[in-house]
Design a protein around this motif. Structure first.
Motif, PDB file in Angstrom:
ATOM      1  N   PRO A  72       9.405  11.762   0.787  1.00 24.49           N
ATOM      2  CA  PRO A  72       8.760  11.968   2.099  1.00 24.49           C
ATOM      3  C   PRO A  72       9.058  10.836   3.084  1.00 24.49           C
ATOM      4  N   GLY A  73      10.318  10.702   3.470  1.00 23.33           N
ATOM      5  CA  GLY A  73      10.735   9.598   4.322  1.00 23.33           C
ATOM      6  C   GLY A  73      10.042   9.544   5.660  1.00 23.33           C
ATOM      7  N   THR A  74      10.026  10.658   6.364  1.00 23.87           N
ATOM      8  CA  THR A  74       9.384  10.695   7.682  1.00 23.87           C
ATOM      9  C   THR A  74       7.911  10.341   7.578  1.00 23.87           C
ATOM     10  N   ALA A  78      14.387   7.523   7.390  1.00 25.91           N
ATOM     11  CA  ALA A  78      13.542   8.699   7.166  1.00 25.91           C
ATOM     12  C   ALA A  78      14.389   9.897   6.751  1.00 25.91           C
ATOM     13  N   GLU A  79      15.500  10.103   7.445  1.00 28.90           N
ATOM     14  CA  GLU A  79      16.369  11.236   7.132  1.00 28.90           C
ATOM     15  C   GLU A  79      17.024  11.084   5.756  1.00 28.90           C
ATOM     16  N   GLU A  87       0.836  -1.206   0.000  1.00 33.46           N
ATOM     17  CA  GLU A  87       0.000   0.000   0.000  1.00 33.46           C
ATOM     18  C   GLU A  87       0.868   1.253   0.000  1.00 33.46           C
ATOM     19  N   ILE A  88       1.950   1.222   0.770  1.00 36.58           N
ATOM     20  CA  ILE A  88       2.873   2.355   0.784  1.00 36.58           C
ATOM     21  C   ILE A  88       3.457   2.566  -0.617  1.00 36.58           C
ATOM     22  N   ALA A  89       3.799   1.468  -1.273  1.00 36.29           N
ATOM     23  CA  ALA A  89       4.369   1.564  -2.625  1.00 36.29           C
ATOM     24  C   ALA A  89       3.382   2.175  -3.610  1.00 36.29           C
ATOM     25  N   LYS A  90       2.101   1.940  -3.382  1.00 29.94           N
ATOM     26  CA  LYS A  90       1.079   2.486  -4.275  1.00 29.94           C
ATOM     27  C   LYS A  90       0.717   3.932  -3.906  1.00 29.94           C
ATOM     28  N   ILE A 130       7.511   6.511   6.975  1.00 32.27           N
ATOM     29  CA  ILE A 130       7.728   5.704   8.183  1.00 32.27           C
ATOM     30  C   ILE A 130       6.498   5.759   9.078  1.00 32.27           C
ATOM     31  N   ARG A 131       5.999   6.958   9.311  1.00 32.48           N
ATOM     32  CA  ARG A 131       4.818   7.107  10.169  1.00 32.48           C
ATOM     33  C   ARG A 131       3.613   6.383   9.573  1.00 32.48           C
ATOM     34  N   ALA A 132       3.406   6.538   8.279  1.00 33.19           N
ATOM     35  CA  ALA A 132       2.254   5.913   7.619  1.00 33.19           C
ATOM     36  C   ALA A 132       2.338   4.397   7.712  1.00 33.19           C
ATOM     37  N   TYR A 133       3.536   3.869   7.530  1.00 28.20           N
ATOM     38  CA  TYR A 133       3.715   2.418   7.589  1.00 28.20           C
ATOM     39  C   TYR A 133       3.411   1.874   8.985  1.00 28.20           C
ATOM     40  N   ILE A 134       3.988   2.502  10.007  1.00 27.11           N
ATOM     41  CA  ILE A 134       3.761   2.027  11.370  1.00 27.11           C
ATOM     42  C   ILE A 134       2.300   2.204  11.776  1.00 27.11           C
ATOM     43  N   ASP A 135       1.665   3.271  11.306  1.00 24.53           N
ATOM     44  CA  ASP A 135       0.234   3.481  11.584  1.00 24.53           C
ATOM     45  C   ASP A 135      -0.600   2.355  10.992  1.00 24.53           C
ATOM     46  N   LYS A 136      -0.217   1.901   9.801  1.00 24.74           N
ATOM     47  CA  LYS A 136      -0.950   0.795   9.159  1.00 24.74           C
ATOM     48  C   LYS A 136      -0.834  -0.484   9.992  1.00 24.74           C
ATOM     49  N   LEU A 137       0.350  -0.756  10.518  1.00 23.66           N
ATOM     50  CA  LEU A 137       0.542  -1.948  11.339  1.00 23.66           C
ATOM     51  C   LEU A 137      -0.241  -1.830  12.650  1.00 23.66           C
ATOM     52  N   SER A 138      -0.151  -0.657  13.263  1.00 26.58           N
ATOM     53  CA  SER A 138      -0.846  -0.436  14.534  1.00 26.58           C
ATOM     54  C   SER A 138      -2.354  -0.557  14.373  1.00 26.58           C
ATOM     55  N   ALA A 139      -2.857  -0.103  13.240  1.00 22.94           N
ATOM     56  CA  ALA A 139      -4.294  -0.182  12.964  1.00 22.94           C
ATOM     57  C   ALA A 139      -4.769  -1.628  12.877  1.00 22.94           C
ATOM     58  N   GLN A 140      -3.834  -2.524  12.602  1.00 27.61           N
ATOM     59  CA  GLN A 140      -4.165  -3.952  12.513  1.00 27.61           C
ATOM     60  C   GLN A 140      -3.851  -4.696  13.814  1.00 27.61           C
ATOM     61  N   GLY A 141      -3.575  -3.936  14.869  1.00 26.99           N
ATOM     62  CA  GLY A 141      -3.394  -4.551  16.179  1.00 26.99           C
ATOM     63  C   GLY A 141      -1.964  -4.781  16.611  1.00 26.99           C
ATOM     64  N   ALA A 142      -0.992  -4.367  15.797  1.00 28.55           N
ATOM     65  CA  ALA A 142       0.409  -4.562  16.177  1.00 28.55           C
ATOM     66  C   ALA A 142       0.774  -3.659  17.349  1.00 28.55           C
ATOM     67  N   LYS A 143       1.619  -4.191  18.238  1.00 29.03           N
ATOM     68  CA  LYS A 143       2.057  -3.431  19.411  1.00 29.03           C
ATOM     69  C   LYS A 143       3.592  -3.373  19.401  1.00 29.03           C
ATOM     70  N   PRO A 144       4.160  -2.264  18.932  1.00 30.01           N
ATOM     71  CA  PRO A 144       5.619  -2.142  18.857  1.00 30.01           C
ATOM     72  C   PRO A 144       6.296  -2.309  20.204  1.00 30.01           C
ATOM     73  N   VAL A 145       7.372  -3.106  20.235  1.00 26.07           N
ATOM     74  CA  VAL A 145       8.174  -3.241  21.451  1.00 26.07           C
ATOM     75  C   VAL A 145       8.911  -1.934  21.719  1.00 26.07           C
ATOM     76  N   ARG A 146       9.279  -1.247  20.628  1.00 28.57           N
ATOM     77  CA  ARG A 146       9.933   0.060  20.729  1.00 28.57           C
ATOM     78  C   ARG A 146       9.225   1.020  19.777  1.00 28.57           C
ATOM     79  N   ASP A 147       9.033   2.252  20.218  1.00 26.06           N
ATOM     80  CA  ASP A 147       8.390   3.260  19.374  1.00 26.06           C
ATOM     81  C   ASP A 147       9.453   3.891  18.478  1.00 26.06           C
ATOM     82  N   TRP A 148       9.490   3.466  17.214  1.00 26.93           N
ATOM     83  CA  TRP A 148      10.507   3.946  16.281  1.00 26.93           C
ATOM     84  C   TRP A 148      10.230   5.356  15.775  1.00 26.93           C
ATOM     85  N   THR A 149       9.037   5.885  16.055  1.00 26.35           N
ATOM     86  CA  THR A 149       8.688   7.226  15.569  1.00 26.35           C
ATOM     87  C   THR A 149       9.043   8.321  16.564  1.00 26.35           C
TER      88      THR A 149
END
Length: 361
Positions: A333-335, A324-325, A132-135, A338-357
């Motif tokens: 639009p690197g930053t 991102a940098e 989806e990010i690629a599109k 990254i945010r959009a990708y992690i938001d997509k995972l989180s929206a599907q129930g993923a719980k990051p061990v570390r907040d990369w954002t």
């Protein structure tokens, strides 16, 4: 003369009958060379043969306008695993399965999942999010365009990277003084530990690297460990759960693509997305089976506690911020990606061990 005239008329009648029996348009045959350096037994290659190609053939057969004559060349017959990107660029193959982890400098945005470990081990969620990010953002497609190829879809063939070792490992500090095999970005997971040497290798090399003592550990996934009999040389699997990572992208040589009829292009694009989901589903289905096969082959599974996972994650450099940098500086639009990708995972129930954002601009 009369007899000759009758023969002429009969001949014309027969010719007309033959012409009327033929289809309105003849089927055009297109030759396509498919390449990958990995052997045919590799899951994604096997499924290209048994899923992708039959699906394309079946859809094209519905109209009968086009037929593809496939030449499949795997296992190094044309290119080695790390040379598929260059092989497609040079026209050694028309369609290829590029292992993107070997090309982080040329395809930086393809490392999205790799630079955000410890988030999701659901191959289906990661594959869909990456594609989806690629599109939604042209960045990935631009990167492949520079390599003279057209992006079709990104595949995830593993539910999560794990650590395979000669001795039990329960924490990152257990790796000190040892050598660990990896491919591409995942070698950077070792940087915060100290006293660990990362050794770059390909999946087909890991067995020998472990067997000869070149390395003490290797980062790969259960299905691959089963396929390449890793239990024989690394009898301990630490359940680190680094997460699912996209590593396979189907691309088409740019010149070949431009010559294809629109109908064929549409079919290839549609089937590529279905192949993406098919691989992700297989990865999830086979994960538990592969773990059981590893144990049956003499392997032992060692669990890593959530605390040990967090300690390892926190020791890593912020790879997501670095990517991102890098993309931001190149005008992409690197930053945001990254945010959009992690938001997509989180929206599907993923719980990051570390907040990369947390450190992003």
């Amino acid at each position: 003369m009369k007899f000759s005239k009758q023969l002429h008329i009969q001949g014309l009648g027969m010719a007309m009958a033959v012409l009327m029996s033929l289809p309105a348009t003849a089927t055009e045959t297109i030759k396509a060379v498919v390449i990958d350096g990995y052997p045919a037994k590799s899951m994604w290659v096997h499924e290209f043969t048994n899923f992708f190609i039959p699906e394309v053939n079946e859809r094209l057969a519905k109209t009968g306008n086009y037929d593809i004559k496939w030449q499949e060349s795997y296992g190094g017959s044309i290119v080695k695993p790390k040379a598929v990107l260059e092989g497609i660029k040079l026209g050694l193959g028309d369609i290829g399965i590029v292992t993107t982890i070997f090309h982080s400098s040329k395809l930086p945005s393809q490392s999205l999942a790799a630079v955000t470990p410890f988030i999701s081990d659901d191959a289906r969620v990661v594959a869909k999010a990456i594609d989806e990010i690629a599109k939604e953002y042209p960045t990935m497609q631009k990167e492949f365009a520079k390599q003279k190829q057209v992006y079709l879809a990104t595949g995830v063939v593993l539910n999560t990277y794990q650590l395979y070792s000669k001795k039990p490992v329960t924490t990152a500090s257990d790796l000190k003084g040892s050598k660990v095999a990896g491919a591409g970005t995942n070698l950077r997971y070792l940087e915060g530990i100290g006293g660990v040497a990362g050794v770059r290798g390909g999946l087909t090399d890991f067995y020998n690297m472990l067997a000869t003592g070149l390395v003490d550990h290797a980062m790969l996934w259960p299905e691959a460990a089963k396929t390449f009999k890793i239990a024989e040389v690394a009898p301990y699997m630490t359940q680190v759960n680094f997460g699912a990572v996209n590593t396979k992208t189907v691309t088409v040589n740019e010149r070949f693509w431009k010559k294809l009829p629109d109908e064929v292009k549409t079919v290839l694009q549609e089937v590529a997305v279905e192949y993406r989901d098919h691989l992700a589903n297989l990865a999830m289905d086979r994960a538990q089976e592969s773990r059981e096969a590893y144990v049956a082959a003499g392997g032992t599974i060692v669990s890593m506690t959530p605390e040990a996972q967090k300690e390892w994650a926190d020791s890593m450099p912020n790879l997501a911020k670095e990517l991102a940098e890098t993309l931001d500086k190149s005008g992409e639009p690197g930053t945001e990606i990254i945010r959009a990708y992690i938001d997509k995972l989180s929206a599907q129930g993923a719980k990051p061990v570390r907040d990369w954002t947390v450190d992003l601009n």
